[in-house]
Design an enzyme around this catalytic site. Structure first.
Site, PDB file in Angstrom:
ATOM      1  N   PRO A 143      41.744 -17.277  15.677  1.00 25.27           N
ATOM      2  CA  PRO A 143      41.532 -18.800  15.492  1.00 25.27           C
ATOM      3  C   PRO A 143      42.230 -19.126  14.415  1.00 25.27           C
ATOM      4  O   PRO A 143      42.594 -18.527  13.427  1.00 25.27           O
ATOM      5  CB  PRO A 143      40.044 -18.902  15.083  1.00 25.27           C
ATOM      6  CG  PRO A 143      39.793 -17.284  14.952  1.00 25.27           C
ATOM      7  CD  PRO A 143      40.682 -16.118  14.568  1.00 25.27           C
ATOM      8  N   TRP A 144      42.367 -20.690  13.702  1.00 21.89           N
ATOM      9  CA  TRP A 144      42.897 -20.900  12.969  1.00 21.89           C
ATOM     10  C   TRP A 144      42.024 -21.447  11.660  1.00 21.89           C
ATOM     11  O   TRP A 144      42.006 -21.645  10.241  1.00 21.89           O
ATOM     12  CB  TRP A 144      43.712 -22.181  13.356  1.00 21.89           C
ATOM     13  CG  TRP A 144      42.122 -23.466  13.526  1.00 21.89           C
ATOM     14  CD1 TRP A 144      42.248 -23.701  15.282  1.00 21.89           C
ATOM     15  CD2 TRP A 144      41.519 -23.924  13.270  1.00 21.89           C
ATOM     16  NE1 TRP A 144      41.191 -24.245  15.282  1.00 21.89           N
ATOM     17  CE2 TRP A 144      40.657 -25.142  13.935  1.00 21.89           C
ATOM     18  CE3 TRP A 144      40.868 -24.200  11.392  1.00 21.89           C
ATOM     19  CZ2 TRP A 144      39.328 -26.000  13.876  1.00 21.89           C
ATOM     20  CZ3 TRP A 144      39.501 -25.420  11.319  1.00 21.89           C
ATOM     21  CH2 TRP A 144      39.192 -25.883  12.907  1.00 21.89           C
ATOM     22  N   LYS A 168      48.289 -12.146  17.948  1.00 20.51           N
ATOM     23  CA  LYS A 168      48.532 -13.490  18.149  1.00 20.51           C
ATOM     24  C   LYS A 168      47.983 -15.072  17.461  1.00 20.51           C
ATOM     25  O   LYS A 168      46.550 -15.041  17.870  1.00 20.51           O
ATOM     26  CB  LYS A 168      48.189 -14.219  19.808  1.00 20.51           C
ATOM     27  CG  LYS A 168      49.065 -15.276  20.481  1.00 20.51           C
ATOM     28  CD  LYS A 168      49.321 -16.163  19.617  1.00 20.51           C
ATOM     29  CE  LYS A 168      48.184 -16.576  20.685  1.00 20.51           C
ATOM     30  NZ  LYS A 168      47.618 -18.672  19.791  1.00 20.51           N
ATOM     31  N   GLU A 171      47.951 -21.127  17.297  1.00 25.12           N
ATOM     32  CA  GLU A 171      49.413 -22.575  16.853  1.00 25.12           C
ATOM     33  C   GLU A 171      49.245 -23.253  15.794  1.00 25.12           C
ATOM     34  O   GLU A 171      50.100 -24.174  15.074  1.00 25.12           O
ATOM     35  CB  GLU A 171      49.256 -23.166  18.068  1.00 25.12           C
ATOM     36  CG  GLU A 171      48.249 -24.029  18.786  1.00 25.12           C
ATOM     37  CD  GLU A 171      47.222 -23.388  19.246  1.00 25.12           C
ATOM     38  OE1 GLU A 171      46.726 -21.897  19.194  1.00 25.12           O
ATOM     39  OE2 GLU A 171      46.714 -23.633  20.500  1.00 25.12           O
ATOM     40  N   SER A 219      36.904 -20.142  21.118  1.00 29.07           N
ATOM     41  CA  SER A 219      35.583 -20.537  20.838  1.00 29.07           C
ATOM     42  C   SER A 219      35.045 -20.206  22.790  1.00 29.07           C
ATOM     43  O   SER A 219      35.959 -19.262  22.878  1.00 29.07           O
ATOM     44  CB  SER A 219      36.267 -22.239  21.681  1.00 29.07           C
ATOM     45  OG  SER A 219      37.850 -21.989  22.115  1.00 29.07           O
ATOM     46  N   GLU A 240      34.317 -12.396  19.600  1.00 30.81           N
ATOM     47  CA  GLU A 240      33.584 -12.928  18.178  1.00 30.81           C
ATOM     48  C   GLU A 240      33.803 -14.334  18.478  1.00 30.81           C
ATOM     49  O   GLU A 240      34.683 -14.914  18.749  1.00 30.81           O
ATOM     50  CB  GLU A 240      34.682 -12.724  17.063  1.00 30.81           C
ATOM     51  CG  GLU A 240      33.670 -11.520  16.827  1.00 30.81           C
ATOM     52  CD  GLU A 240      32.934 -10.962  15.724  1.00 30.81           C
ATOM     53  OE1 GLU A 240      32.100 -12.154  15.842  1.00 30.81           O
ATOM     54  OE2 GLU A 240      32.186 -10.190  15.528  1.00 30.81           O
ATOM     55  N   CYS A 274      32.654 -19.962  11.765  1.00 34.87           N
ATOM     56  CA  CYS A 274      31.828 -20.102  12.472  1.00 34.87           C
ATOM     57  C   CYS A 274      30.365 -20.256  12.309  1.00 34.87           C
ATOM     58  O   CYS A 274      28.998 -19.937  12.890  1.00 34.87           O
ATOM     59  CB  CYS A 274      32.383 -18.679  13.434  1.00 34.87           C
ATOM     60  SG  CYS A 274      32.398 -17.236  12.590  1.00 34.87           S
TER      61      CYS A 274
HETATM   62  P1  NAD Z   1      40.191 -21.345  20.229  1.00 33.31           P
HETATM   63  O1  NAD Z   1      39.015 -20.443  21.058  1.00 33.31           O
HETATM   64  O2  NAD Z   1      40.584 -22.944  20.766  1.00 33.31           O
HETATM   65  O3  NAD Z   1      41.491 -20.474  20.149  1.00 33.31           O
HETATM   66  C1  NAD Z   1      41.112 -19.162  19.578  1.00 33.31           C
HETATM   67  C2  NAD Z   1      42.804 -18.198  20.517  1.00 33.31           C
HETATM   68  O4  NAD Z   1      42.807 -18.591  21.394  1.00 33.31           O
HETATM   69  C3  NAD Z   1      44.335 -19.244  19.130  1.00 33.31           C
HETATM   70  O5  NAD Z   1      44.711 -18.207  19.008  1.00 33.31           O
HETATM   71  C4  NAD Z   1      44.159 -20.039  20.797  1.00 33.31           C
HETATM   72  O6  NAD Z   1      45.502 -20.319  20.692  1.00 33.31           O
HETATM   73  C5  NAD Z   1      44.377 -18.566  21.980  1.00 33.31           C
HETATM   74  N1  NAD Z   1      44.490 -19.209  23.095  1.00 33.31           N
HETATM   75  C6  NAD Z   1      43.953 -20.769  23.651  1.00 33.31           C
HETATM   76  N2  NAD Z   1      43.816 -20.168  24.929  1.00 33.31           N
HETATM   77  C7  NAD Z   1      44.475 -19.365  25.163  1.00 33.31           C
HETATM   78  C8  NAD Z   1      44.102 -18.557  26.555  1.00 33.31           C
HETATM   79  N3  NAD Z   1      43.852 -19.722  27.869  1.00 33.31           N
HETATM   80  N4  NAD Z   1      44.339 -17.174  26.927  1.00 33.31           N
HETATM   81  C9  NAD Z   1      44.114 -17.167  25.867  1.00 33.31           C
HETATM   82  N5  NAD Z   1      44.528 -17.152  24.135  1.00 33.31           N
HETATM   83  C10 NAD Z   1      44.577 -18.533  24.531  1.00 33.31           C
HETATM   84  O7  NAD Z   1      39.384 -21.161  18.523  1.00 33.31           O
HETATM   85  P2  NAD Z   1      40.218 -22.152  17.423  1.00 33.31           P
HETATM   86  O8  NAD Z   1      40.140 -23.180  17.345  1.00 33.31           O
HETATM   87  O9  NAD Z   1      41.031 -21.381  16.917  1.00 33.31           O
HETATM   88  O10 NAD Z   1      38.721 -21.621  16.776  1.00 33.31           O
HETATM   89  C11 NAD Z   1      37.646 -21.847  16.813  1.00 33.31           C
HETATM   90  C12 NAD Z   1      36.839 -21.466  17.233  1.00 33.31           C
HETATM   91  O11 NAD Z   1      36.682 -20.185  16.360  1.00 33.31           O
HETATM   92  C13 NAD Z   1      35.413 -22.065  16.934  1.00 33.31           C
HETATM   93  O12 NAD Z   1      34.499 -21.704  17.706  1.00 33.31           O
HETATM   94  C14 NAD Z   1      34.802 -20.882  16.005  1.00 33.31           C
HETATM   95  O13 NAD Z   1      33.161 -20.266  15.646  1.00 33.31           O
HETATM   96  C15 NAD Z   1      35.193 -19.519  16.555  1.00 33.31           C
HETATM   97  N6  NAD Z   1      35.045 -18.771  15.486  1.00 33.31           N
HETATM   98  C16 NAD Z   1      35.015 -17.450  15.133  1.00 33.31           C
HETATM   99  C17 NAD Z   1      34.293 -16.143  14.803  1.00 33.31           C
HETATM  100  C18 NAD Z   1      33.641 -14.736  14.411  1.00 33.31           C
HETATM  101  O14 NAD Z   1      33.547 -14.238  13.520  1.00 33.31           O
HETATM  102  N7  NAD Z   1      32.369 -15.321  15.612  1.00 33.31           N
HETATM  103  C19 NAD Z   1      35.601 -16.339  13.408  1.00 33.31           C
HETATM  104  C20 NAD Z   1      36.065 -17.738  13.601  1.00 33.31           C
HETATM  105  C21 NAD Z   1      36.066 -18.322  14.136  1.00 33.31           C
END
Ligand code: NAD
Length: 424
Positions: A143-144, A168, A171, A219, A240, A274
């Site tokens: 994630p970002w 990966k 973005e 997410s 996660e 998170c």
């Molecule tokens: P996101 O789910 O939007 O994106 C996460 C990653 O998945 C990015 O690299 C994105 O490009 C990729 N992605 C998007 N669509 C996809 C697909 N169809 N197939 C495969 N990959 C795909 O999450 P985000 O907005 O980058 O991050 C925020 C979320 O991450 C929040 O829900 C947060 O709680 C969670 N998070 C969890 C932890 C943990 O350790 N539990 C840590 C940090 C963030």
């Protein structure tokens, strides 16, 4: 917009911009599925030589990576801060914490991965042992919000176990991902390969037969796509996901400490963590005192574009509008604003005043959905049992925290929480 993508089957470009200033941070390829396969093939080509090294050699190499990591930490923290909009000091904290994980991993991997004798049925003349081998190529989708810290919770262990990695990055933070790989590979072995892009690249990685194990952090909604993709090849997956963490405070707790902790845990990194404290659940005897203490602590938190402020902008475009709509809906339904609730007026960036709400209706989205913004909802519980029920009522039990009169009570509450971890 922190990033622009143009992915429609042909290779496009991702441009990341600084959420504080609007300045362009960098550009990279918005990879197609074919591009991602080429990256995985490059990672595959490096696996045999790395896997063949004894664990002691791999552990020593992790220490080389750690030295390189520390040497280039200021550069990485700068790019991380530019892409996410967090302050430089918060990015430095994130980046330097990684060096502790690298250190710990390098000194403990040998013990964790050593062969083990296991007993067999006593009358059968056999000896059995468990030996650990690498999977091969591990995919890491990140994630970002902590674009250096989160992937580096996994990568050192994947490498220690003899795998190579395809990362990966989000973005929104591609440049951080590319620099992270450059630092690791700069230690002398080409172990990390980066697949830049958004959903197309992520989906290609998740569903590729070339990935032997997948780690996804992000997410819950994206996780469902990732699991479907991984199911095509029955690829083992570690997930996660998001949280809606509650901090429980009961009668007799140290209210000043609880308030300070709640405010830091709710507003650090603009609430984009998170494990952020999104809910505070408090028993009647200390409710009013705690609300007042949280209001006073929140007043000390500085938000804005100044690099020394405590709360920076929200990274993801559009999230401010979404979260303000949730706050407004809750207030229209009877919630009370104790602090914040409004957008800070600035030339650039989406800043939300650290927000504290009480009397939030049980059905309000601001109370039930992950906000990922500097918003805290304080809930009044009838008693300790009710506090535990309220905490468990939300289906995002990543972690939680407890402040109670003594350790015995805190531990007994902690045991009843449906969360992955609890801080007492
Ligand atoms: P996101 O789910 O939007 O994106 C996460 C990653 O998945 C990015 O690299 C994105 O490009 C990729 N992605 C998007 N669509 C996809 C697909 N169809 N197939 C495969 N990959 C795909 O999450 P985000 O907005 O980058 O991050 C925020 C979320 O991450 C929040 O829900 C947060 O709680 C969670 N998070 C969890 C932890 C943990 O350790 N539990 C840590 C940090 C963030």
């Amino acid at each position: 917009m922190p990033s622009e993508t143009s992915n429609s089957g042909t290779t496009g470009v991702i441009r990341s911009t600084n959420p504080r200033t609007g300045d362009i941070v960098g550009e990279c390829t918005d990879m197609t599925a074919d591009d991602v396969e080429a990256v995985i093939a490059a990672a595959r080509a490096a696996t045999a030589e790395w896997a063949a090294k004894p664990i002691g050699n791999r552990a020593r190499h992790l220490r080389r990576i750690r030295r390189e990591w520390i040497r280039r930490a200021p550069e990485l923290a700068g790019v991380d801060a530019a892409e996410t909009g967090k302050s430089l000091i918060d990015a430095a904290y994130e980046v330097l914490a990684v060096s502790l994980n690298l250190d710990w991993c390098s000194w403990n991997a040998r013990r964790g991965l050593r062969d083990r004798r296991v007993s067999t049925f006593p009358t059968v003349p056999k000896r059995a042992r468990v030996e650990y081998g690498p999977y091969g190529v591990v995919g890491v989708i990140a994630p970002w919000n902590y674009p250096a810290g989160i992937p580096m919770q996994v990568i050192p262990w994947a490498l220690a176990a003899g795998n190579t990695v395809v990362l990966k990055p989000s973005e929104l933070a591609s440049q951080t991902g590319l620099l992270l790989a450059d630092i690791i590979n700069g230690a002398g072995e080409e172990l990390i390969h980066v697949a830049t892009g958004g959903a197309v690249a992520g989906a290609a990685l998740a569903s590729s037969p070339g990935i032997d194990k997948l780690e996804f952090t992000g997410s819950g909604s994206t996780a469902k796509h990732v699991l479907r993709g991984a199911a095509e090849n029955i690829t083992p997956v570690v997930m996660e996901l998001g949280g809606k963490d509650a901090l429980i405070v009961t009668d007799g707790a140290d209210i000043a400490a609880a308030a300070r902790t709640a405010v830091a845990a709710a507003f650090f990194n603009a609430g984009q963590t998170c494990m952020a404290t999104e809910r505070v659940i408090v028993t009647p005897g200390v409710h009013d005192e705690l609300v007042e203490a949280i209001r006073a602590e929140t007043a000390k938190v500085v938000v804005g574009p100044d690099p020394s402020s405590h709360v920076g902008p929200l990274t993801m475009p559009g999230s401010l509008r979404r979260v303000i709509a949730r706050i407004d809906d809750a207030v229209a339904d009877g919630a009370t604003l104790v602090a914040g609730g409004t957008r800070l007026s600035t030339d650039h960036g989406e800043y939300l005043e650290p927000t504290v709400l009480t009397d939030v209706p049980a059905h309000a989205d601001v109370l039930t959905e992950e906000n990922f913004a500097p918003v805290m909802c304080i809930q009044l519980a009838r008693d300790v049992d009710h506090a535990i029920d309220l905490s468990n009522a939300v289906d995002l039990g990543l972690s939680g925290s407890v402040f109670a009169a003594d350790l015995t009570e805190a531990r007994s509450i902690a045991r009843r929480l449906d969360t992955g971890g609890v801080v007492v």
